[in-house]
Design a protein around this motif. Sequence first.
Motif, mmCIF file in Angstrom:
data_model
loop_
_atom_site.group_PDB
_atom_site.id
_atom_site.type_symbol
_atom_site.label_atom_id
_atom_site.label_comp_id
_atom_site.label_asym_id
_atom_site.label_seq_id
_atom_site.Cartn_x
_atom_site.Cartn_y
_atom_site.Cartn_z
ATOM 1 N N GLN A 83 0.803 -1.205 0.000
ATOM 2 C CA GLN A 83 0.000 0.000 0.000
ATOM 3 C C GLN A 83 0.839 1.259 0.000
ATOM 4 O O GLN A 83 0.300 2.347 0.121
ATOM 5 C CB GLN A 83 -0.921 0.007 1.227
ATOM 6 C CG GLN A 83 -1.929 -1.125 1.219
ATOM 7 C CD GLN A 83 -2.949 -0.991 2.326
ATOM 8 O OE1 GLN A 83 -2.803 -0.163 3.206
ATOM 9 N NE2 GLN A 83 -3.968 -1.810 2.302
ATOM 10 N N GLU A 84 2.133 1.129 -0.127
ATOM 11 C CA GLU A 84 2.972 2.308 -0.065
ATOM 12 C C GLU A 84 2.679 3.217 -1.244
ATOM 13 O O GLU A 84 2.484 2.782 -2.359
ATOM 14 C CB GLU A 84 4.453 1.915 -0.069
ATOM 15 C CG GLU A 84 4.882 1.062 1.111
ATOM 16 C CD GLU A 84 4.691 -0.417 0.823
ATOM 17 O OE1 GLU A 84 5.155 -1.233 1.633
ATOM 18 O OE2 GLU A 84 4.094 -0.755 -0.214
ATOM 19 N N THR A 85 2.679 4.498 -0.942
ATOM 20 C CA THR A 85 2.371 5.501 -1.947
ATOM 21 C C THR A 85 3.629 5.930 -2.659
ATOM 22 O O THR A 85 4.715 5.898 -2.106
ATOM 23 C CB THR A 85 1.735 6.709 -1.244
ATOM 24 O OG1 THR A 85 0.604 6.266 -0.518
ATOM 25 C CG2 THR A 85 1.326 7.774 -2.241
ATOM 26 N N GLN A 86 3.473 6.342 -3.892
ATOM 27 C CA GLN A 86 4.580 6.940 -4.628
ATOM 28 C C GLN A 86 4.614 8.427 -4.375
ATOM 29 O O GLN A 86 3.575 9.092 -4.407
ATOM 30 C CB GLN A 86 4.405 6.726 -6.128
ATOM 31 C CG GLN A 86 4.641 5.329 -6.597
ATOM 32 C CD GLN A 86 4.458 5.208 -8.096
ATOM 33 O OE1 GLN A 86 3.847 4.272 -8.571
ATOM 34 N NE2 GLN A 86 4.972 6.145 -8.839
ATOM 35 N N TYR A 87 5.808 8.955 -4.143
ATOM 36 C CA TYR A 87 5.981 10.388 -3.956
ATOM 37 C C TYR A 87 6.791 10.919 -5.124
ATOM 38 O O TYR A 87 7.841 10.378 -5.459
ATOM 39 C CB TYR A 87 6.671 10.665 -2.617
ATOM 40 C CG TYR A 87 5.862 10.171 -1.451
ATOM 41 C CD1 TYR A 87 6.088 8.919 -0.894
ATOM 42 C CD2 TYR A 87 4.818 10.950 -0.933
ATOM 43 C CE1 TYR A 87 5.326 8.453 0.162
ATOM 44 C CE2 TYR A 87 4.051 10.484 0.127
ATOM 45 C CZ TYR A 87 4.304 9.238 0.658
ATOM 46 O OH TYR A 87 3.540 8.768 1.698
ATOM 47 N N PHE A 88 6.306 11.996 -5.708
ATOM 48 C CA PHE A 88 6.909 12.503 -6.923
ATOM 49 C C PHE A 88 7.930 13.596 -6.648
ATOM 50 O O PHE A 88 7.777 14.417 -5.741
ATOM 51 C CB PHE A 88 5.832 13.066 -7.862
ATOM 52 C CG PHE A 88 5.067 11.991 -8.581
ATOM 53 C CD1 PHE A 88 3.959 11.407 -8.005
ATOM 54 C CD2 PHE A 88 5.482 11.556 -9.832
ATOM 55 C CE1 PHE A 88 3.266 10.404 -8.658
ATOM 56 C CE2 PHE A 88 4.791 10.551 -10.496
ATOM 57 C CZ PHE A 88 3.686 9.979 -9.904
ATOM 58 N N GLY A 89 8.974 13.598 -7.479
ATOM 59 C CA GLY A 89 9.889 14.712 -7.493
ATOM 60 C C GLY A 89 9.276 15.871 -8.263
ATOM 61 O O GLY A 89 8.221 15.723 -8.891
ATOM 62 N N PRO A 90 9.916 17.019 -8.258
ATOM 63 C CA PRO A 90 9.366 18.211 -8.924
ATOM 64 C C PRO A 90 9.496 18.182 -10.437
ATOM 65 O O PRO A 90 8.930 19.032 -11.121
ATOM 66 C CB PRO A 90 10.187 19.355 -8.323
ATOM 67 C CG PRO A 90 11.468 18.722 -7.917
ATOM 68 C CD PRO A 90 11.138 17.330 -7.500
ATOM 69 N N GLY A 91 10.235 17.222 -10.963
ATOM 70 C CA GLY A 91 10.352 17.107 -12.408
ATOM 71 C C GLY A 91 11.546 17.848 -12.986
ATOM 72 O O GLY A 91 12.075 18.788 -12.392
ATOM 73 N N THR A 92 11.981 17.389 -14.143
ATOM 74 C CA THR A 92 13.071 18.022 -14.897
ATOM 75 C C THR A 92 12.588 18.268 -16.309
ATOM 76 O O THR A 92 12.161 17.344 -16.996
ATOM 77 C CB THR A 92 14.316 17.102 -14.951
ATOM 78 O OG1 THR A 92 14.813 16.899 -13.619
ATOM 79 C CG2 THR A 92 15.404 17.726 -15.808
ATOM 80 N N ARG A 93 12.646 19.518 -16.691
ATOM 81 C CA ARG A 93 12.217 19.854 -18.048
ATOM 82 C C ARG A 93 13.452 19.848 -18.952
ATOM 83 O O ARG A 93 14.414 20.573 -18.708
ATOM 84 C CB ARG A 93 11.545 21.228 -18.058
ATOM 85 C CG ARG A 93 10.577 21.408 -19.198
ATOM 86 C CD ARG A 93 9.621 22.570 -18.953
ATOM 87 N NE ARG A 93 8.653 22.326 -17.910
ATOM 88 C CZ ARG A 93 7.548 21.609 -18.055
ATOM 89 N NH1 ARG A 93 7.279 21.024 -19.195
ATOM 90 N NH2 ARG A 93 6.704 21.464 -17.039
ATOM 91 N N LEU A 94 13.425 19.008 -19.975
ATOM 92 C CA LEU A 94 14.551 18.864 -20.899
ATOM 93 C C LEU A 94 14.176 19.448 -22.254
ATOM 94 O O LEU A 94 13.146 19.095 -22.831
ATOM 95 C CB LEU A 94 14.922 17.384 -21.062
ATOM 96 C CG LEU A 94 15.950 17.037 -22.151
ATOM 97 C CD1 LEU A 94 17.297 17.684 -21.856
ATOM 98 C CD2 LEU A 94 16.101 15.519 -22.291
ATOM 99 N N LEU A 95 15.039 20.301 -22.750
ATOM 100 C CA LEU A 95 14.865 20.864 -24.090
ATOM 101 C C LEU A 95 16.133 20.573 -24.879
ATOM 102 O O LEU A 95 17.230 20.984 -24.487
ATOM 103 C CB LEU A 95 14.617 22.371 -24.022
ATOM 104 C CG LEU A 95 14.517 23.104 -25.361
ATOM 105 C CD1 LEU A 95 13.349 22.554 -26.170
ATOM 106 C CD2 LEU A 95 14.353 24.614 -25.160
ATOM 107 N N VAL A 96 15.970 19.840 -25.948
ATOM 108 C CA VAL A 96 17.107 19.483 -26.793
ATOM 109 C C VAL A 96 17.025 20.303 -28.068
ATOM 110 O O VAL A 96 16.024 20.218 -28.799
ATOM 111 C CB VAL A 96 17.118 17.976 -27.113
ATOM 112 C CG1 VAL A 96 18.379 17.613 -27.913
ATOM 113 C CG2 VAL A 96 17.040 17.142 -25.841
ATOM 114 N N LEU A 97 18.056 21.062 -28.321
ATOM 115 C CA LEU A 97 18.038 21.946 -29.497
ATOM 116 C C LEU A 97 18.618 21.262 -30.726
ATOM 117 O O LEU A 97 19.465 20.359 -30.606
ATOM 118 C CB LEU A 97 18.821 23.224 -29.184
ATOM 119 C CG LEU A 97 18.300 24.006 -27.969
ATOM 120 C CD1 LEU A 97 19.202 25.194 -27.701
ATOM 121 C CD2 LEU A 97 16.863 24.457 -28.198
#
Lengths: 118, 112
Positions: A104-118
């Motif tokens: 029953q353990e919950t997943q905790y999310f990180g704040p995310g990483t936005r990647l932009l590849v030029l």
Amino acid sequence: GAVVSQHPSWVICKSGTSVKIECRSLDFQATTMFWYRQFPKQSLMLMATSNEGSKATYEQGVEKDKFLINHASLTLSTLTVTSAHPEDSSFYICSARPGGGGGQETQYFGPGTRLLVL
Amino acid sequence: QKEVEQNSGPLSVPEGAIASLNCTYSDRGSQSFFWYRQYSGKSPELIMSIYSNGDKEDGRFTAQLNKASQYVSLLIRDSQPSDSATYLCAVRGSGGYQKVTFGIGTKLQVIP
């Protein structure tokens, strides 16, 4: 409690370079970490599941040689996007699940990483 | 058939009203269900988890689970403009490593 951090929060890189994203559970031990990708206006798509000390399990269609995952400790997992291309530009989010059994353990999310590849 | 289905919305409700968000899932063996809120450009944050049939209340939020109908819902009472976000339903399956599958999310707009 149950804080997950990600670094960096933003990455802009040239096509062909490799990018490493770190995911850390700050106040708990995460036996399992998950890596997701989210394109604009779409849902979270699970890329892979990693358990500490073992090889990651990749979802169908995700290239394991392109998205390298290392879960070296109970508080750190890394995702390396190798030879990134513009189509890899996305929002990468990790999540961590504490151990302890019970299912029953919950997943905790990180704040995310936005990647932009030029 | 998608594993976790949600109406993408947008669902518009006036401030102070009850917002009702619905989700159905296909894996009958699923045991764990979650609602996450995701603001635009941010990662999801957990609102509620529910494991047993019935209702579970936490402040203005009530999660409802009906395993026989494979249906889970989230009610938000006294909706506020700050509740405007996308709400993701997530279900942990009964497979080997208990993968969590997310729905596409329902966009909620609370109109002042």
